[in-house]
Design an enzyme around this catalytic site. Structure first.
Site, PDB file in Angstrom:
ATOM      1  N   GLY A 179      33.146  34.034  47.728  1.00 19.88           N
ATOM      2  CA  GLY A 179      33.386  35.466  47.689  1.00 19.88           C
ATOM      3  C   GLY A 179      32.553  36.272  48.649  1.00 19.88           C
ATOM      4  N   GLN A 180      31.402  36.036  48.687  1.00 23.03           N
ATOM      5  CA  GLN A 180      30.177  36.904  49.523  1.00 23.03           C
ATOM      6  C   GLN A 180      30.008  36.178  50.794  1.00 23.03           C
ATOM      7  N   MET A 192      37.588  33.483  41.493  1.00 22.62           N
ATOM      8  CA  MET A 192      36.885  33.656  40.460  1.00 22.62           C
ATOM      9  C   MET A 192      37.860  33.493  38.920  1.00 22.62           C
ATOM     10  N   LYS A 216      39.156  45.931  55.348  1.00 22.58           N
ATOM     11  CA  LYS A 216      37.469  46.158  55.250  1.00 22.58           C
ATOM     12  C   LYS A 216      37.105  46.017  56.482  1.00 22.58           C
ATOM     13  N   CYS A 222      29.254  34.147  40.655  1.00 18.84           N
ATOM     14  CA  CYS A 222      30.304  34.102  41.423  1.00 18.84           C
ATOM     15  C   CYS A 222      30.707  32.881  41.676  1.00 18.84           C
ATOM     16  N   MET A 223      29.907  32.106  41.994  1.00 20.04           N
ATOM     17  CA  MET A 223      30.297  30.336  42.358  1.00 20.04           C
ATOM     18  C   MET A 223      29.530  29.613  41.888  1.00 20.04           C
TER      19      MET A 223
HETATM   20  N1  MGD Z   1      33.533  43.054  35.474  1.00 20.37           N
HETATM   21  C1  MGD Z   1      33.203  42.351  36.425  1.00 20.37           C
HETATM   22  N2  MGD Z   1      32.005  42.258  37.200  1.00 20.37           N
HETATM   23  C2  MGD Z   1      31.653  41.350  38.109  1.00 20.37           C
HETATM   24  C3  MGD Z   1      32.618  40.417  38.496  1.00 20.37           C
HETATM   25  C4  MGD Z   1      33.871  40.709  38.095  1.00 20.37           C
HETATM   26  O1  MGD Z   1      35.062  39.980  38.553  1.00 20.37           O
HETATM   27  N3  MGD Z   1      34.303  41.554  36.945  1.00 20.37           N
HETATM   28  N4  MGD Z   1      32.294  39.723  39.597  1.00 20.37           N
HETATM   29  C5  MGD Z   1      30.733  39.318  39.745  1.00 20.37           C
HETATM   30  C6  MGD Z   1      30.688  38.618  41.155  1.00 20.37           C
HETATM   31  S1  MGD Z   1      31.861  37.400  41.623  1.00 20.37           S
HETATM   32  C7  MGD Z   1      29.887  39.279  42.130  1.00 20.37           C
HETATM   33  S2  MGD Z   1      29.760  38.619  43.599  1.00 20.37           S
HETATM   34  C8  MGD Z   1      29.257  40.420  41.516  1.00 20.37           C
HETATM   35  C9  MGD Z   1      28.823  41.445  42.773  1.00 20.37           C
HETATM   36  O2  MGD Z   1      27.740  42.312  42.316  1.00 20.37           O
HETATM   37  P1  MGD Z   1      26.804  43.095  43.112  1.00 20.37           P
HETATM   38  O3  MGD Z   1      26.039  42.321  44.142  1.00 20.37           O
HETATM   39  O4  MGD Z   1      25.907  43.762  42.091  1.00 20.37           O
HETATM   40  O5  MGD Z   1      27.712  44.146  43.958  1.00 20.37           O
HETATM   41  P2  MGD Z   1      27.689  44.751  45.225  1.00 20.37           P
HETATM   42  O6  MGD Z   1      28.513  46.033  45.116  1.00 20.37           O
HETATM   43  O7  MGD Z   1      27.912  43.946  46.360  1.00 20.37           O
HETATM   44  O8  MGD Z   1      26.168  44.959  45.386  1.00 20.37           O
HETATM   45  C10 MGD Z   1      25.362  45.083  46.753  1.00 20.37           C
HETATM   46  C11 MGD Z   1      24.504  45.997  46.850  1.00 20.37           C
HETATM   47  O9  MGD Z   1      23.594  45.743  48.165  1.00 20.37           O
HETATM   48  C12 MGD Z   1      23.697  46.963  48.690  1.00 20.37           C
HETATM   49  N5  MGD Z   1      23.583  46.483  50.251  1.00 20.37           N
HETATM   50  C13 MGD Z   1      24.479  46.268  51.269  1.00 20.37           C
HETATM   51  N6  MGD Z   1      23.810  45.865  52.325  1.00 20.37           N
HETATM   52  C14 MGD Z   1      22.456  45.509  52.004  1.00 20.37           C
HETATM   53  C15 MGD Z   1      21.341  45.083  52.863  1.00 20.37           C
HETATM   54  O10 MGD Z   1      21.415  44.497  53.790  1.00 20.37           O
HETATM   55  N7  MGD Z   1      20.253  45.040  52.054  1.00 20.37           N
HETATM   56  C16 MGD Z   1      20.119  45.436  50.812  1.00 20.37           C
HETATM   57  N8  MGD Z   1      18.839  45.369  50.365  1.00 20.37           N
HETATM   58  N9  MGD Z   1      21.007  46.264  50.063  1.00 20.37           N
HETATM   59  C17 MGD Z   1      22.175  45.969  50.780  1.00 20.37           C
HETATM   60  C18 MGD Z   1      25.150  47.533  48.807  1.00 20.37           C
HETATM   61  O11 MGD Z   1      24.883  48.945  48.623  1.00 20.37           O
HETATM   62  C19 MGD Z   1      25.175  47.271  47.012  1.00 20.37           C
HETATM   63  O12 MGD Z   1      24.564  48.417  46.185  1.00 20.37           O
HETATM   64  O13 MGD Z   1      29.785  41.100  40.638  1.00 20.37           O
HETATM   65  C20 MGD Z   1      29.992  40.435  39.474  1.00 20.37           C
HETATM   66  N10 MGD Z   1      30.242  41.388  38.450  1.00 20.37           N
HETATM   67  N1  MGD Z   2      38.927  43.322  48.932  1.00 23.81           N
HETATM   68  C1  MGD Z   2      37.641  42.519  48.250  1.00 23.81           C
HETATM   69  N2  MGD Z   2      37.696  41.332  48.628  1.00 23.81           N
HETATM   70  C2  MGD Z   2      36.697  40.494  48.312  1.00 23.81           C
HETATM   71  C3  MGD Z   2      35.673  41.103  47.133  1.00 23.81           C
HETATM   72  C4  MGD Z   2      35.770  42.312  47.002  1.00 23.81           C
HETATM   73  O1  MGD Z   2      35.057  42.803  46.207  1.00 23.81           O
HETATM   74  N3  MGD Z   2      36.914  43.094  47.509  1.00 23.81           N
HETATM   75  N4  MGD Z   2      34.694  40.251  46.629  1.00 23.81           N
HETATM   76  C5  MGD Z   2      34.589  38.945  47.325  1.00 23.81           C
HETATM   77  C6  MGD Z   2      33.777  38.076  46.061  1.00 23.81           C
HETATM   78  S1  MGD Z   2      32.381  38.140  45.856  1.00 23.81           S
HETATM   79  C7  MGD Z   2      34.606  37.334  45.236  1.00 23.81           C
HETATM   80  S2  MGD Z   2      33.939  36.403  44.093  1.00 23.81           S
HETATM   81  C8  MGD Z   2      36.061  37.127  45.521  1.00 23.81           C
HETATM   82  C9  MGD Z   2      37.033  37.252  44.406  1.00 23.81           C
HETATM   83  O2  MGD Z   2      38.288  36.965  44.508  1.00 23.81           O
HETATM   84  P1  MGD Z   2      39.550  36.588  43.392  1.00 23.81           P
HETATM   85  O3  MGD Z   2      38.891  35.717  42.385  1.00 23.81           O
HETATM   86  O4  MGD Z   2      40.707  36.344  44.130  1.00 23.81           O
HETATM   87  O5  MGD Z   2      39.609  38.131  42.742  1.00 23.81           O
HETATM   88  P2  MGD Z   2      39.170  38.775  41.258  1.00 23.81           P
HETATM   89  O6  MGD Z   2      39.794  40.137  41.285  1.00 23.81           O
HETATM   90  O7  MGD Z   2      37.895  38.488  40.943  1.00 23.81           O
HETATM   91  O8  MGD Z   2      40.266  37.735  40.303  1.00 23.81           O
HETATM   92  C10 MGD Z   2      41.451  37.892  40.083  1.00 23.81           C
HETATM   93  C11 MGD Z   2      41.947  36.460  39.812  1.00 23.81           C
HETATM   94  O9  MGD Z   2      41.670  35.940  38.579  1.00 23.81           O
HETATM   95  C12 MGD Z   2      42.801  35.248  38.277  1.00 23.81           C
HETATM   96  N5  MGD Z   2      42.329  34.997  36.745  1.00 23.81           N
HETATM   97  C13 MGD Z   2      42.404  35.780  35.722  1.00 23.81           C
HETATM   98  N6  MGD Z   2      42.290  35.206  34.382  1.00 23.81           N
HETATM   99  C14 MGD Z   2      42.165  33.730  34.673  1.00 23.81           C
HETATM  100  C15 MGD Z   2      42.250  32.390  33.999  1.00 23.81           C
HETATM  101  O10 MGD Z   2      41.902  32.707  32.887  1.00 23.81           O
HETATM  102  N7  MGD Z   2      42.176  31.400  34.592  1.00 23.81           N
HETATM  103  C16 MGD Z   2      42.462  31.221  35.992  1.00 23.81           C
HETATM  104  N8  MGD Z   2      42.405  30.271  36.631  1.00 23.81           N
HETATM  105  N9  MGD Z   2      42.442  32.395  36.580  1.00 23.81           N
HETATM  106  C17 MGD Z   2      42.411  33.538  36.157  1.00 23.81           C
HETATM  107  C18 MGD Z   2      44.000  36.053  38.459  1.00 23.81           C
HETATM  108  O11 MGD Z   2      44.951  35.284  38.243  1.00 23.81           O
HETATM  109  C19 MGD Z   2      43.627  36.547  39.678  1.00 23.81           C
HETATM  110  O12 MGD Z   2      44.118  35.642  40.712  1.00 23.81           O
HETATM  111  O13 MGD Z   2      36.597  38.214  46.472  1.00 23.81           O
HETATM  112  C20 MGD Z   2      35.822  38.435  47.543  1.00 23.81           C
HETATM  113  N10 MGD Z   2      36.631  39.304  48.613  1.00 23.81           N
HETATM  114  S1  SF4 Z   3      35.662  38.592  56.673  1.00 23.36           S
HETATM  115 FE1  SF4 Z   3      36.986  39.066  54.819  1.00 23.36          FE
HETATM  116  S2  SF4 Z   3      36.662  41.491  54.614  1.00 23.36           S
HETATM  117 FE2  SF4 Z   3      36.198  40.676  56.693  1.00 23.36          FE
HETATM  118  S3  SF4 Z   3      37.752  40.991  57.872  1.00 23.36           S
HETATM  119 FE3  SF4 Z   3      37.761  38.881  57.351  1.00 23.36          FE
HETATM  120  S4  SF4 Z   3      39.020  38.871  55.400  1.00 23.36           S
HETATM  121 FE4  SF4 Z   3      38.509  40.976  55.911  1.00 23.36          FE
HETATM  122 MO    MO Z   4      31.685  37.003  43.961  1.00 18.45          MO
END
Ligand code: MGD
Ligand code: MGD
Ligand code: SF4
Ligand code: MO
Length: 765
Positions: A383-384, A346, A84, A174-175
């Site tokens: 995450g973010q 997460m 990425k 997220c957190m």
């Molecule tokens: N089913 C399911 N849903 C989830 C989760 C999951 O595990 N499962 N995880 C949750 C979690 S942990 C997270 S963090 C959320 C993330 O959820 P979102 O924040 O809704 O997802 P993103 O795709 O990161 O959306 C960011 C948006 O900002 C835009 N963007 C990028 N850069 C900029 C900028 O500089 N300014 C502006 N204005 N826009 C910009 C991107 O194009 C994108 O549309 O999703 C949550 N939803």
């Molecule tokens: N490539 C990539 N990297 C990312 C992101 C992305 O969108 N893409 N998003 C970023 C963001 S905002 C976030 S929040 C992180 C998310 O990072 P992660 O949390 O690592 O990823 P997820 O795919 O949301 O969650 C998968 C994990 O949830 C665990 N899980 C599922 N059910 C349970 C349960 O009942 N209990 C426990 N303890 N664990 C469970 C699984 O074992 C697995 O390890 O990644 C960050 N990095």
């Molecule tokens: S900050 Fe995350 S997405 Fe960017 S290079 Fe490092 S591990 Fe990859």
């Molecule tokens: Mo997140």
């Protein structure tokens, strides 16, 4: 010429990772001709993507980014990047970047508009709504991908200008559980240790974190540690198999949600086998219980009695890991000669008892004294890129103010009023403006109580849980929806006004990563067309609504820098002191608290942290709590909000894959990543597929009590799920899994559980 320049040329990218499962690269990835690359000037920046906060170097020629490489000088990643990170340049140059404001016309179509028209419309609609329905009729929904100035400007605009607490970020999803966990245990947010501990720990316990895919650079640091010392072990607790399994020494599948049992079973073994650090407990720990909302002090004996229900032999069947294994692993954790880290993301936070689960992990480190000491500690992975820096530290939540101040505390509001030179009583208390967490805020939009919401840097029409609950009702409520984004998204489709945003190094900014490191980046290129940064958008609307005194015109030439400097003044003396602007420009980031220009590697430990008082026993003081003692919490098991049954027999787990970032708006425009994972698949076990009559590639219908989607089945590939589970990532706008997921939230953190609900699966005929 232009098109050949855009051709993606690979230049000396070397795979350096420890495992094939998790490639990290060293080198320069460039879209430029060789001559051009020689002309490129490289500038430092943190990566735009995950909360790891890797340092990248961005190569610019003629106002365009032509190359990206890892920053050798970054203490986070020492020159390596994941896939990425190497895609960063492409994020900016998708053909369909939003370049002009748009306003929905009376025929329902989005029509180009000028900035003045768009900003005046927002300001006049909000002013009218506020005078007709009160200040809580408008809301701002922001992001952990906001820069610090974006979040700070948004917070000041909403809380000090409009005087509403209707401000929330996507970081609630997220957190939030990690934050409340830290606050309940230590009285202050964010981790004690840092990434440096990854280079020295002996045992790494992963409690629900797919680090190889989601925090690849940190997993790589663990791999390097493992290669250097044969005694190092990575123990991965997970509910399904992913890339992280390949880089771990042991993988233990557990039943979803049974982590509460598992962590308490660990504590049972540690306490009953005398593996606790009793002098640490005596000097630094209180025991408390808050089972039914009544928060009471207990003692070690009561805690031990509480644990009696969690003897491994009694809970092993429900966890799905044999009792002898739980005992062996807990003894590893407790081994006084070993340094131990816990890491989670997460799996732990997206949980109806996410706060409790966070507390249970802190407990294990507190009772063994493996916290606030080098190479030890619990580290919640963020995450973010700036969920920590912007949402948590600036405080862009309904209930928060900068540096762990809270709206409900009158002294905290008064401090902020003094810092902002506002009349006393300006900032709204919870009685003046109710605290409304993210899903409740969207419920108010759907119910028509909030008449307008500004969505900035997030895509809630794809990421809110249980979307069917909201979308149609919002449409019929007639709410006025403003969306600021860089690309068309599921949310811009619903907007009345679309604002084109500047992205990442198209503006100056600051991010704060997981390890308390604040990092600066300069504006390196111009945004496309008329796109403008989010900070500017807030300031311009604030001024048009009469709140110009919050953002003096004299700041305009250096808006981000001036906002950062003012924000910094809010952090001084709060134990969250961030670095000066100049120090950030000159460095690869500094970890707060920064006192006299010196960062803090480990908090609560007098060797590193100047806030620890001289009299602290053995140099450790958990100063977030008035008595300097952290809390070990008795937290029982509680069942999940929904479990499989005869009608909905499968667990649905949702999350991510390596190649895509959240809703895919950015990564689907990085060609190599998009082509590797063009659509979200439904991962099933072979046995379940056979009994459903499904072959790989067949379409399946996944249905919960809330909604249904169709997706192509994938079997026994990179992601392997146990029988009775289906895993679906949420990056694909054409496979909206959040139509199916559950909206249940943790009652303390208000964070939704996206990781488990019950579904039925059928083959699409
Ligand atoms: N089913 C399911 N849903 C989830 C989760 C999951 O595990 N499962 N995880 C949750 C979690 S942990 C997270 S963090 C959320 C993330 O959820 P979102 O924040 O809704 O997802 P993103 O795709 O990161 O959306 C960011 C948006 O900002 C835009 N963007 C990028 N850069 C900029 C900028 O500089 N300014 C502006 N204005 N826009 C910009 C991107 O194009 C994108 O549309 O999703 C949550 N939803
Ligand atoms: N490539 C990539 N990297 C990312 C992101 C992305 O969108 N893409 N998003 C970023 C963001 S905002 C976030 S929040 C992180 C998310 O990072 P992660 O949390 O690592 O990823 P997820 O795919 O949301 O969650 C998968 C994990 O949830 C665990 N899980 C599922 N059910 C349970 C349960 O009942 N209990 C426990 N303890 N664990 C469970 C699984 O074992 C697995 O390890 O990644 C960050 N990095
Ligand atoms: S900050 Fe995350 S997405 Fe960017 S290079 Fe490092 S591990 Fe990859
Ligand atoms: Mo997140």
């Amino acid at each position: 010429m232009r098109s050949s320049r855009r051709e993606f040329v690979k230049r000396s990218l070397t795979v350096v990772a420890g495992t094939a499962a998790m490639p990290l690269y060293h080198g320069t990835l460039s879209t430029a001709e060789a001559d051009d690359l020689d002309r490129a000037t490289f500038y430092k920046s943190p990566c735009r993507f995950c909360g790891t906060g890797c340092g990248v170097e961005v190569g610019v020629v003629d106002g365009r980014i032509v190359a990206v490489r890892g920053d050798d000088a970054s203490p986070v990643n020492a020159g390596l990047l994941c896939a990425k990170g190497y895609g960063l340049a492409e994020v900016l140059y998708g053909e369909d970047r939003l370049t002009q404001p748009m306003i929905r016309n009376s025929a329902g179509a989005l029509e180009p508009a000028t900035w003045d028209e768009a900003l005046n419309l927002i300001a006049s609609r909000w002013t009218d709504l506020i005078s007709a329905h009160g200040k809580d009729s408008v809301a701002l929904f922001g992001s952990g991908q906001w820069t610090i100035p974006d979040g700070y400007a948004g917070l000041k605009f909403m809380k000090a200008g409009i005087r509403t607490n209707n401000l929330e970020p996507n970081a609630r999803f997220c957190m939030a559980s990690a934050v409340v966990g830290y606050l309940k245990t230590y009285g202050i947010d964010e981790p004690s240790g840092s990434y440096d501990d990854l280079d020295g720990a002996d045992y790494f316990f992963l409690w629900g974190a797919n680090m190889a895919e989601m925090h690849p650079m940190l997993f790589n640091r663990m791999q390097r540690r493992r290669q250097a010392d044969p005694g190092v072990r990575i123990i991965n607790f997970t509910t399904f198999g992913q890339m992280t399994n390949e880089g771990s020494d042991e993988n233990h599948l557990f039943t979803p949600h049974s982590d509460l049992l598992l962590a308490n079973a660990f504590a049972y073994v540690l306490v009953n086998e005398g593996m606790t650090d009793n002098s640490f407990i005596t000097n630094h720990v209180n025991f408390r219980s808050e089972v039914t909302g009544s928060d009471v002090a207990i003692d070690m004996a009561a805690y031990t009695a509480f644990l009696a229900d969690y003897a491994p032999a009694m809970v092993a069947d429900r966890i799905g890991i044999p009792a002898a294994e739980i005992e062996r692993l807990a003894r590893m954790f407790g081994d006084p000669s070993k340094n131990v880290m816990s890491l989670w993301t997460m799996g732990v936070n997206q949980h109806t008892r996410g706060v409790w689960m966070n507390n249970l992990l802190h407990n294990l480190h507190l009772i063994t004294g493996k916290v606030a000491r080098l190479n030890n500690g619990p580290l919640s992975l963020t995450g973010q890129p700036s969920a920590c820096g912007t949402c948590r530290e600036v405080g862009t939540f309904t209930h928060r103010l900068p540096s762990d101040r809270v709206v409900a505390n009158a002294e905290h509001r008064a401090e902020m009023e003094t810092l902002w030179s506002l009349p006393a009583g300006t900032l709204p208390s919870p009685a003046d403006s109710p605290l409304t967490h993210a899903t409740a805020m969207w419920e108010k939009v759907a119910a028509g109580d909030i008449k307008s919401i500004w969505v900035s840097c997030t895509n809630p029409y794809q990421t809110l849980p249980n979307l069917n609950k909201y979308v149609d009702r919002i449409r019929s409520s007639g709410a006025f929806i403003i969306v600021s984004d860089i690309y068309p998204s599921a949310s811009t489709i619903e907007a009345d006004v679309v604002l084109p945003a500047a992205c990442w190094v198209e503006k100056e900014g600051f991010f704060g990563n997981t390890e308390r490191r604040t990092q600066h980046f300069a504006q390196l290129v111009n945004p496309p067309g008329e796109a403008r940064d989010d900070t500017w958008q807030f300031v311009e609307v604030a001024r048009r609504m009469g709140f110009g005194s919050l953002f003096p015109a004299s700041w305009d030439a250096n808006l981000a820098r001036n906002l950062y400097n003012e924000y910094r003044s809010c952090t001084l003396g709060t134990k969250h002191d961030v670095a000066t602007y100049d120090d950030l420009v000159a460095s690869r980031g500094l970890r707060w608290p920064v006192i006299g220009g010196v960062e803090t590697q480990i908090r609560f430990n007098s060797t590193y942290d100047p806030y620890v008082s001289a009299s602290a026993p053995d140099g450790i003081e958990f100063y977030g709590k008035p008595d300097g003692r952290a809390v070990v919490w008795a937290r029982p098991y509680e069942p999940p909000a929904e479990s499989p049954d005869a009608t909905y027999p499968f667990w649905l787990c949702t999350g991510r894959v390596l190649e895509h970032w959240h809703t895919g708006t950015m990564t689907r425009r990085i060609r190599a990543l998009h082509q590797t994972q063009p659509e979200a698949l439904a991962y099933l076990s072979n046995a379940d597929a056979a009994s459903l009559g499904v072959s790989a590639g067949d379409m399946v219908r996944i249905t919960s009590r809330r909604g249904t989607i169709e997706a192509r089945a994938a079997l026994e590939c990179r992601i392997t799920v146990p029988d009775g589970m289906v895993y679906v990532p949420f990056f694909d706008q054409s496979r909206m899994i959040n139509l199916v997921t559950l909206g249940a939230i943790d009652p303390q953190s208000k964070q939704p559980d996206y990781k488990k609900c019950a579904v039925q699966i059928e083959r699409v005929a």
